[in-house]
Design a protein around this motif. Structure first.
Motif, PDB file in Angstrom:
ATOM      1  N   LEU A  48       0.834  -1.201   0.000  1.00 28.87           N
ATOM      2  CA  LEU A  48       0.000   0.000   0.000  1.00 28.87           C
ATOM      3  C   LEU A  48       0.866   1.248   0.000  1.00 28.87           C
ATOM      4  CD1 LEU A  48      -2.920  -0.891   2.421  1.00 28.87           C
ATOM      5  CD2 LEU A  48      -3.065  -0.417  -0.008  1.00 28.87           C
ATOM      6  N   TYR A  49       1.900   1.270   0.848  1.00 33.06           N
ATOM      7  CA  TYR A  49       2.833   2.400   0.846  1.00 33.06           C
ATOM      8  C   TYR A  49       3.484   2.546  -0.520  1.00 33.06           C
ATOM      9  CZ  TYR A  49       2.566   2.823   5.941  1.00 33.06           C
ATOM     10  OH  TYR A  49       2.137   3.012   7.219  1.00 33.06           O
ATOM     11  N   PHE A  50       3.896   1.432  -1.086  1.00 29.23           N
ATOM     12  CA  PHE A  50       4.524   1.452  -2.402  1.00 29.23           C
ATOM     13  C   PHE A  50       3.560   2.004  -3.457  1.00 29.23           C
ATOM     14  CE2 PHE A  50       5.941  -0.508  -6.369  1.00 29.23           C
ATOM     15  CZ  PHE A  50       7.268  -0.110  -6.365  1.00 29.23           C
ATOM     16  N   GLY A  51       2.293   1.631  -3.358  1.00 23.62           N
ATOM     17  CA  GLY A  51       1.292   2.126  -4.303  1.00 23.62           C
ATOM     18  C   GLY A  51       1.080   3.622  -4.189  1.00 23.62           C
ATOM     19  N   PHE A  52       1.047   4.136  -2.963  1.00 29.66           N
ATOM     20  CA  PHE A  52       0.876   5.574  -2.796  1.00 29.66           C
ATOM     21  C   PHE A  52       2.084   6.351  -3.309  1.00 29.66           C
ATOM     22  CE2 PHE A  52      -2.274   4.430   0.587  1.00 29.66           C
ATOM     23  CZ  PHE A  52      -3.365   4.951  -0.076  1.00 29.66           C
ATOM     24  N   ILE A  53       3.273   5.812  -3.089  1.00 30.06           N
ATOM     25  CA  ILE A  53       4.482   6.469  -3.603  1.00 30.06           C
ATOM     26  C   ILE A  53       4.468   6.464  -5.130  1.00 30.06           C
ATOM     27  CG2 ILE A  53       7.000   6.303  -3.745  1.00 30.06           C
ATOM     28  CD1 ILE A  53       6.906   5.215  -0.849  1.00 30.06           C
ATOM     29  N   SER A  54       4.099   5.348  -5.721  1.00 32.77           N
ATOM     30  CA  SER A  54       4.042   5.297  -7.184  1.00 32.77           C
ATOM     31  C   SER A  54       2.956   6.217  -7.724  1.00 32.77           C
ATOM     32  CB  SER A  54       3.844   3.870  -7.664  1.00 32.77           C
ATOM     33  OG  SER A  54       2.595   3.388  -7.266  1.00 32.77           O
ATOM     34  N   MET A  55       1.876   6.430  -6.970  1.00 34.13           N
ATOM     35  CA  MET A  55       0.837   7.352  -7.379  1.00 34.13           C
ATOM     36  C   MET A  55       1.373   8.783  -7.424  1.00 34.13           C
ATOM     37  SD  MET A  55      -2.995   7.792  -5.800  1.00 34.13           S
ATOM     38  CE  MET A  55      -2.501   8.440  -4.221  1.00 34.13           C
ATOM     39  N   ILE A  56       2.182   9.155  -6.451  1.00 34.28           N
ATOM     40  CA  ILE A  56       2.777  10.490  -6.438  1.00 34.28           C
ATOM     41  C   ILE A  56       3.754  10.653  -7.600  1.00 34.28           C
ATOM     42  CG2 ILE A  56       4.291  12.041  -5.135  1.00 34.28           C
ATOM     43  CD1 ILE A  56       2.957  10.914  -2.580  1.00 34.28           C
ATOM     44  N   VAL A  57       4.546   9.612  -7.865  1.00 27.44           N
ATOM     45  CA  VAL A  57       5.479   9.659  -8.993  1.00 27.44           C
ATOM     46  C   VAL A  57       4.704   9.795 -10.302  1.00 27.44           C
ATOM     47  CG1 VAL A  57       7.160   8.277 -10.285  1.00 27.44           C
ATOM     48  CG2 VAL A  57       7.320   8.421  -7.800  1.00 27.44           C
ATOM     49  N   GLN A  58       3.612   9.077 -10.431  1.00 27.86           N
ATOM     50  CA  GLN A  58       2.792   9.143 -11.648  1.00 27.86           C
ATOM     51  C   GLN A  58       2.204  10.535 -11.833  1.00 27.86           C
ATOM     52  OE1 GLN A  58       2.781   6.574 -13.704  1.00 27.86           O
ATOM     53  NE2 GLN A  58       1.599   7.709 -15.189  1.00 27.86           N
ATOM     54  N   TYR A  59       1.864  11.205 -10.747  1.00 29.04           N
ATOM     55  CA  TYR A  59       1.345  12.571 -10.814  1.00 29.04           C
ATOM     56  C   TYR A  59       2.363  13.491 -11.477  1.00 29.04           C
ATOM     57  CZ  TYR A  59       0.035  17.222  -9.178  1.00 29.04           C
ATOM     58  OH  TYR A  59      -0.268  18.553  -9.111  1.00 29.04           O
ATOM     59  N   PHE A  60       3.618  13.367 -11.096  1.00 30.68           N
ATOM     60  CA  PHE A  60       4.644  14.218 -11.688  1.00 30.68           C
ATOM     61  C   PHE A  60       4.956  13.804 -13.126  1.00 30.68           C
ATOM     62  CE2 PHE A  60       5.572  15.019  -7.150  1.00 30.68           C
ATOM     63  CZ  PHE A  60       5.449  16.395  -7.169  1.00 30.68           C
ATOM     64  N   ARG A  61       4.866  12.523 -13.440  1.00 33.44           N
ATOM     65  CA  ARG A  61       5.105  12.059 -14.813  1.00 33.44           C
ATOM     66  C   ARG A  61       4.016  12.507 -15.777  1.00 33.44           C
ATOM     67  NH1 ARG A  61       7.095   5.856 -14.101  1.00 33.44           N
ATOM     68  NH2 ARG A  61       9.178   6.332 -13.362  1.00 33.44           N
ATOM     69  N   GLU A  62       2.799  12.641 -15.298  1.00 31.87           N
ATOM     70  CA  GLU A  62       1.667  13.025 -16.142  1.00 31.87           C
ATOM     71  C   GLU A  62       1.497  14.548 -16.211  1.00 31.87           C
ATOM     72  OE1 GLU A  62      -0.693  11.178 -17.858  1.00 31.87           O
ATOM     73  OE2 GLU A  62       0.344   9.298 -17.425  1.00 31.87           O
ATOM     74  N   ASP A  63       2.565  15.285 -15.987  1.00 32.31           N
ATOM     75  CA  ASP A  63       2.542  16.758 -16.037  1.00 32.31           C
ATOM     76  C   ASP A  63       1.536  17.339 -15.056  1.00 32.31           C
ATOM     77  OD1 ASP A  63       4.543  16.841 -18.005  1.00 32.31           O
ATOM     78  OD2 ASP A  63       3.041  16.592 -19.597  1.00 32.31           O
ATOM     79  N   TYR A  64       1.656  16.940 -13.796  1.00 30.68           N
ATOM     80  CA  TYR A  64       0.851  17.468 -12.690  1.00 30.68           C
ATOM     81  C   TYR A  64      -0.639  17.199 -12.882  1.00 30.68           C
ATOM     82  CZ  TYR A  64       5.314  19.792 -12.372  1.00 30.68           C
ATOM     83  OH  TYR A  64       6.648  20.038 -12.330  1.00 30.68           O
ATOM     84  N   HIS A  65      -0.917  16.020 -13.380  1.00 29.66           N
ATOM     85  CA  HIS A  65      -2.296  15.586 -13.576  1.00 29.66           C
ATOM     86  C   HIS A  65      -2.368  14.117 -13.191  1.00 29.66           C
ATOM     87  CE1 HIS A  65      -6.188  14.942 -15.386  1.00 29.66           C
ATOM     88  NE2 HIS A  65      -5.695  13.959 -16.102  1.00 29.66           N
ATOM     89  N   PHE A  66      -3.441  13.741 -12.540  1.00 27.29           N
ATOM     90  CA  PHE A  66      -3.602  12.352 -12.136  1.00 27.29           C
ATOM     91  C   PHE A  66      -4.881  11.809 -12.739  1.00 27.29           C
ATOM     92  CE2 PHE A  66      -4.219   8.802  -9.260  1.00 27.29           C
ATOM     93  CZ  PHE A  66      -2.944   8.274  -9.288  1.00 27.29           C
ATOM     94  N   PRO A  67      -4.781  10.942 -13.740  1.00 27.45           N
ATOM     95  CA  PRO A  67      -5.981  10.421 -14.402  1.00 27.45           C
ATOM     96  C   PRO A  67      -6.868   9.610 -13.450  1.00 27.45           C
ATOM     97  CG  PRO A  67      -4.033   9.975 -15.713  1.00 27.45           C
ATOM     98  CD  PRO A  67      -3.566  10.483 -14.377  1.00 27.45           C
ATOM     99  N   LEU A  68      -8.153   9.671 -13.691  1.00 25.78           N
ATOM    100  CA  LEU A  68      -9.134   8.968 -12.867  1.00 25.78           C
ATOM    101  C   LEU A  68      -8.935   7.458 -12.903  1.00 25.78           C
ATOM    102  CD1 LEU A  68     -11.664   9.209 -11.102  1.00 25.78           C
ATOM    103  CD2 LEU A  68     -13.012   9.108 -13.184  1.00 25.78           C
ATOM    104  N   ARG A  69      -8.469   6.921 -14.016  1.00 23.80           N
ATOM    105  CA  ARG A  69      -8.303   5.465 -14.122  1.00 23.80           C
ATOM    106  C   ARG A  69      -7.293   4.938 -13.105  1.00 23.80           C
ATOM    107  NH1 ARG A  69      -5.572   7.499 -18.517  1.00 23.80           N
ATOM    108  NH2 ARG A  69      -3.424   6.785 -18.740  1.00 23.80           N
TER     109      ARG A  69
END
Length: 118
Positions: A48-69
């Motif tokens: 779960l911790y790993f998933g939240f960290i990867s979610m934050i990394v994905q936010y920065f990779r997607e140009d400060y956007h986090f897709p709903l999917r």
């Protein structure tokens, strides 16, 4: 700027808890803890911790956007992990399975970025 700084600070806090959980898991393995359910719970918390960290990394990779999917992915996997760890109450498990089903249908209803409108 405040949001990005807060997310970076949050990611460092989550990394600390991730390594702390890894320390607890390694202690259980080293001391031959026989509580398999407890060790499994700790491993799921680690992911779960790993998933939240990867979610934050994905936010920065997607140009400060986090897709709903991605939020739906996280909801499905977190619910399944909860079902695996807490499966004593069958009615609760049925409701959680219904949640997984609804989230899956929601994901299928989303427009996918791969589908191009020509």
């Amino acid at each position: 700027m405040v949001l990005n700084t807060s997310l970076i600070i949050l990611s460092f806090i989550l990394i600390y808890f991730l390594f702390r959980q890894l320390y607890y898991i390694s202690n259980d393995i080293y001391w031959a803890n026989k509580d398999v359910h407890g060790i499994f719970s700790k491993i799921l918390i680690f992911f779960l911790y790993f998933g939240f960290i990867s979610m934050i990394v994905q936010y920065f990779r997607e140009d400060y956007h986090f897709p709903l999917r991605y939020l739906i992915y996280i909801g499905i996997t977190a619910t399944i992990r909860f079902i695996i760890v807490n499966n004593e109450n069958s009615i609760q498990t049925l409701w959680l399975a219904t949640v997984v089903f609804v989230l899956t249908i929601s994901y299928l209803m989303l427009p996918h970025p791969e589908a191009k409108n020509d």
